[in-house]
Write a protein that holds these residues in place. Sequence first.
Motif, PDB file in Angstrom:
ATOM      1  N   UNK A  87     -11.018 -37.646   2.417  1.00 34.30           N
ATOM      2  CA  UNK A  87     -10.771 -36.258   2.830  1.00 34.30           C
ATOM      3  C   UNK A  87     -11.986 -35.349   2.760  1.00 34.30           C
ATOM      4  N   UNK A  88     -12.853 -35.553   1.780  1.00 35.60           N
ATOM      5  CA  UNK A  88     -13.979 -34.632   1.609  1.00 35.60           C
ATOM      6  C   UNK A  88     -14.909 -34.645   2.824  1.00 35.60           C
ATOM      7  N   UNK A  89     -15.008 -35.770   3.491  1.00 34.63           N
ATOM      8  CA  UNK A  89     -15.863 -35.893   4.665  1.00 34.63           C
ATOM      9  C   UNK A  89     -15.341 -35.057   5.833  1.00 34.63           C
ATOM     10  N   UNK A  90     -14.046 -34.786   5.830  1.00 34.09           N
ATOM     11  CA  UNK A  90     -13.436 -34.072   6.955  1.00 34.09           C
ATOM     12  C   UNK A  90     -12.922 -32.687   6.565  1.00 34.09           C
ATOM     13  N   UNK A  91     -13.457 -32.139   5.480  1.00 33.98           N
ATOM     14  CA  UNK A  91     -12.986 -30.830   5.002  1.00 33.98           C
ATOM     15  C   UNK A  91     -13.215 -29.713   6.018  1.00 33.98           C
ATOM     16  N   UNK A  92     -14.160 -29.902   6.947  1.00 37.75           N
ATOM     17  CA  UNK A  92     -14.437 -28.874   7.954  1.00 37.75           C
ATOM     18  C   UNK A  92     -13.205 -28.573   8.805  1.00 37.75           C
ATOM     19  N   UNK A  93     -12.272 -29.525   8.885  1.00 43.84           N
ATOM     20  CA  UNK A  93     -11.071 -29.300   9.688  1.00 43.84           C
ATOM     21  C   UNK A  93     -10.195 -28.182   9.131  1.00 43.84           C
ATOM     22  N   UNK A  94     -10.366 -27.875   7.842  1.00 38.75           N
ATOM     23  CA  UNK A  94      -9.535 -26.853   7.211  1.00 38.75           C
ATOM     24  C   UNK A  94      -9.873 -25.450   7.689  1.00 38.75           C
ATOM     25  N   UNK A  95     -11.053 -25.259   8.279  1.00 40.41           N
ATOM     26  CA  UNK A  95     -11.438 -23.927   8.750  1.00 40.41           C
ATOM     27  C   UNK A  95     -11.990 -23.975  10.176  1.00 40.41           C
ATOM     28  N   UNK A  96     -11.465 -24.884  10.982  1.00 40.17           N
ATOM     29  CA  UNK A  96     -11.981 -25.083  12.334  1.00 40.17           C
ATOM     30  C   UNK A  96     -11.131 -24.360  13.382  1.00 40.17           C
ATOM     31  N   UNK A  97     -11.753 -24.150  14.544  1.00 37.47           N
ATOM     32  CA  UNK A  97     -11.063 -23.571  15.703  1.00 37.47           C
ATOM     33  C   UNK A  97     -11.253 -24.539  16.868  1.00 37.47           C
ATOM     34  N   UNK A  98     -10.168 -24.936  17.488  1.00 38.34           N
ATOM     35  CA  UNK A  98     -10.246 -25.902  18.592  1.00 38.34           C
ATOM     36  C   UNK A  98     -10.770 -25.230  19.864  1.00 38.34           C
ATOM     37  N   UNK A  99     -11.769 -25.879  20.480  1.00 37.80           N
ATOM     38  CA  UNK A  99     -12.337 -25.382  21.733  1.00 37.80           C
ATOM     39  C   UNK A  99     -11.972 -26.278  22.924  1.00 37.80           C
ATOM     40  N   UNK A 100     -11.756 -27.564  22.638  1.00 35.76           N
ATOM     41  CA  UNK A 100     -11.376 -28.492  23.703  1.00 35.76           C
ATOM     42  C   UNK A 100     -10.551 -29.612  23.102  1.00 35.76           C
ATOM     43  N   UNK A 101      -9.437 -29.892  23.710  1.00 36.02           N
ATOM     44  CA  UNK A 101      -8.518 -30.912  23.195  1.00 36.02           C
ATOM     45  C   UNK A 101      -7.874 -31.610  24.380  1.00 36.02           C
ATOM     46  N   UNK A 102      -8.534 -32.629  24.883  1.00 35.48           N
ATOM     47  CA  UNK A 102      -8.141 -33.263  26.145  1.00 35.48           C
ATOM     48  C   UNK A 102      -6.711 -33.776  26.164  1.00 35.48           C
ATOM     49  N   UNK A 103      -6.279 -34.369  25.045  1.00 38.47           N
ATOM     50  CA  UNK A 103      -4.943 -34.982  25.037  1.00 38.47           C
ATOM     51  C   UNK A 103      -4.057 -34.478  23.899  1.00 38.47           C
ATOM     52  N   UNK A 104      -4.423 -33.348  23.310  1.00 39.95           N
ATOM     53  CA  UNK A 104      -3.653 -32.699  22.235  1.00 39.95           C
ATOM     54  C   UNK A 104      -3.695 -33.441  20.906  1.00 39.95           C
ATOM     55  N   UNK A 105      -4.486 -34.510  20.807  1.00 41.13           N
ATOM     56  CA  UNK A 105      -4.575 -35.248  19.548  1.00 41.13           C
ATOM     57  C   UNK A 105      -5.321 -34.464  18.474  1.00 41.13           C
ATOM     58  N   UNK A 106      -6.314 -33.682  18.885  1.00 34.37           N
ATOM     59  CA  UNK A 106      -7.083 -32.884  17.926  1.00 34.37           C
ATOM     60  C   UNK A 106      -6.194 -31.811  17.308  1.00 34.37           C
ATOM     61  N   UNK A 107      -5.357 -31.202  18.107  1.00 34.12           N
ATOM     62  CA  UNK A 107      -4.449 -30.177  17.601  1.00 34.12           C
ATOM     63  C   UNK A 107      -3.492 -30.761  16.565  1.00 34.12           C
ATOM     64  N   UNK A 108      -2.975 -31.954  16.856  1.00 30.88           N
ATOM     65  CA  UNK A 108      -2.074 -32.615  15.901  1.00 30.88           C
ATOM     66  C   UNK A 108      -2.796 -32.909  14.589  1.00 30.88           C
ATOM     67  N   UNK A 109      -4.033 -33.417  14.715  1.00 30.67           N
ATOM     68  CA  UNK A 109      -4.807 -33.762  13.522  1.00 30.67           C
ATOM     69  C   UNK A 109      -5.149 -32.510  12.719  1.00 30.67           C
ATOM     70  N   UNK A 110      -5.547 -31.448  13.404  1.00 27.63           N
ATOM     71  CA  UNK A 110      -5.911 -30.208  12.712  1.00 27.63           C
ATOM     72  C   UNK A 110      -4.719 -29.637  11.950  1.00 27.63           C
ATOM     73  N   UNK A 111      -3.562 -29.596  12.582  1.00 27.83           N
ATOM     74  CA  UNK A 111      -2.363 -29.079  11.910  1.00 27.83           C
ATOM     75  C   UNK A 111      -2.025 -29.909  10.677  1.00 27.83           C
ATOM     76  N   UNK A 112      -2.140 -31.222  10.812  1.00 29.49           N
ATOM     77  CA  UNK A 112      -1.855 -32.097   9.679  1.00 29.49           C
ATOM     78  C   UNK A 112      -2.893 -31.892   8.574  1.00 29.49           C
TER      79      UNK A 112
END
Length: 329
Positions: A87-112
Motif C-alpha cells: 500500500x505505501x507505494x500507492x499512497x498517492x491514490x489517496x489524494x489524486x484527481x482522475x484526468x483520464x480513465x479510458x475504461x473506468x478501471x482507474x475510477x474503481x481503483x481510486x474509490x477502493x
Amino acid sequence: MYPRNYRFLELAKEFVQNELVYSTYAILVGSVARGEADKYSDINIICYTGREQYLGDRVIFYRGEYIQLHTKSILEFPNKELLAYNPWHYRFLSESVILKDTNAELSKLQNWAKSYFSSIKGEKGSIQDVERLIEGRIKYAEDQVGAGRAFGATHAALAAFTESMLLHQFIYENNVSLGHIVTHLRKLDRSSEIMDVLPFSPASRVTFEEVAKVMTKLREHLRKSGFDHVGGLSELEDDLWSRKAKRKAEEGDEANVLWHAYNKAFSLLLETSQDKEFEDYFRTLPSQLKRSLEEIGFISLPPQDIEGLLTYTKYVIDDSKHKLKLEQK
C-alpha cells in the motif's frame, strides 16, 4: 481550494487531452490535487501507457506553467491485491484527481483505495509496509556504524527517519507531501530534541537562494557526467527549484527548504550511484560540489546522533501504531 487550482486543473485536463493521447489512464497528484496550489506550484501528472517509447519522467513547460510528467507502463497499473500487499507505494491514490480513465478501471481503483487508506486495515497495512521498508535501512545504518563508516550510516538513518515521518503524517493528517514534513514534525512531543540531531537545521546558516544554487550545481554535474536522461535532471528543474526557494523564503522556514533539498539531492545521488556504496560514490564528486552539499546536510553525524535518529524512527513508528490502537477502541 486556492484560486490557482482552478486554472491548474483546467490546464491539466487540456494537456492530457491534447498531449497524452497515447495514455490509458492519467491522474493528477501533488499540491494541485490537494487544492493547495499557489503561484510557485507546478502540475504533477502520473499516466499509464502501453507504448514503451514514452516511459520515464520529464518536466514540460506548457502554456506558461511547469508540468512534471511521470509516465509508467500499463503493466505497472495496480489492482486491489497489489495495492493491499504494497500500500505505501500507492499512497498517492489517496489524494489524486482522475484526468483520464479510458475504461473506468482507474475510477474503481481510486474509490477502493481511498476507502482502504481511510480504514483501520489500510492504516495497519501502510504501517507494516513502511516497517518492512525501513528495517533494511536501520540494519544498514547499524552495520555502517560498526564498520566505522559514519557517512553511510548517517544517510541510511536519515532515510529511515524520513520514511517514518511521512507515514506518521499520513496516518495523522492523510497527507503524503514531503513539503509539510517539518511542520508536522514540530507537532511531536519530542520535536525539539529531534531537530537538534538533524544535519539540515537552520543552524547551517545557508540562504534559500544558496540552496537553489546547490541543487543547480548538482544537476549540472550529473548532466555532464552522462546522466541527463535521468528524471529530475532537466534544466527546467533548476527553475522549479528557484520557485520553491522563493516560496520557502516567503514562508521563512529554513529547516523545511533544507530538508526538502536534502531529500531531493539524496534521491538523485542514489539514482546515479550505479550500485556503488553511497559513501564511496559521494567521495568521487568534485570537492567544491561536496562542500556545497555539506551545506544542505551531507555530513557525517557522530555515532550517538545516528543512534538517536534510529531511536526517534522507532518512536515515530510506535506513535503511528498508538493512534491506530486508539481508533480500534
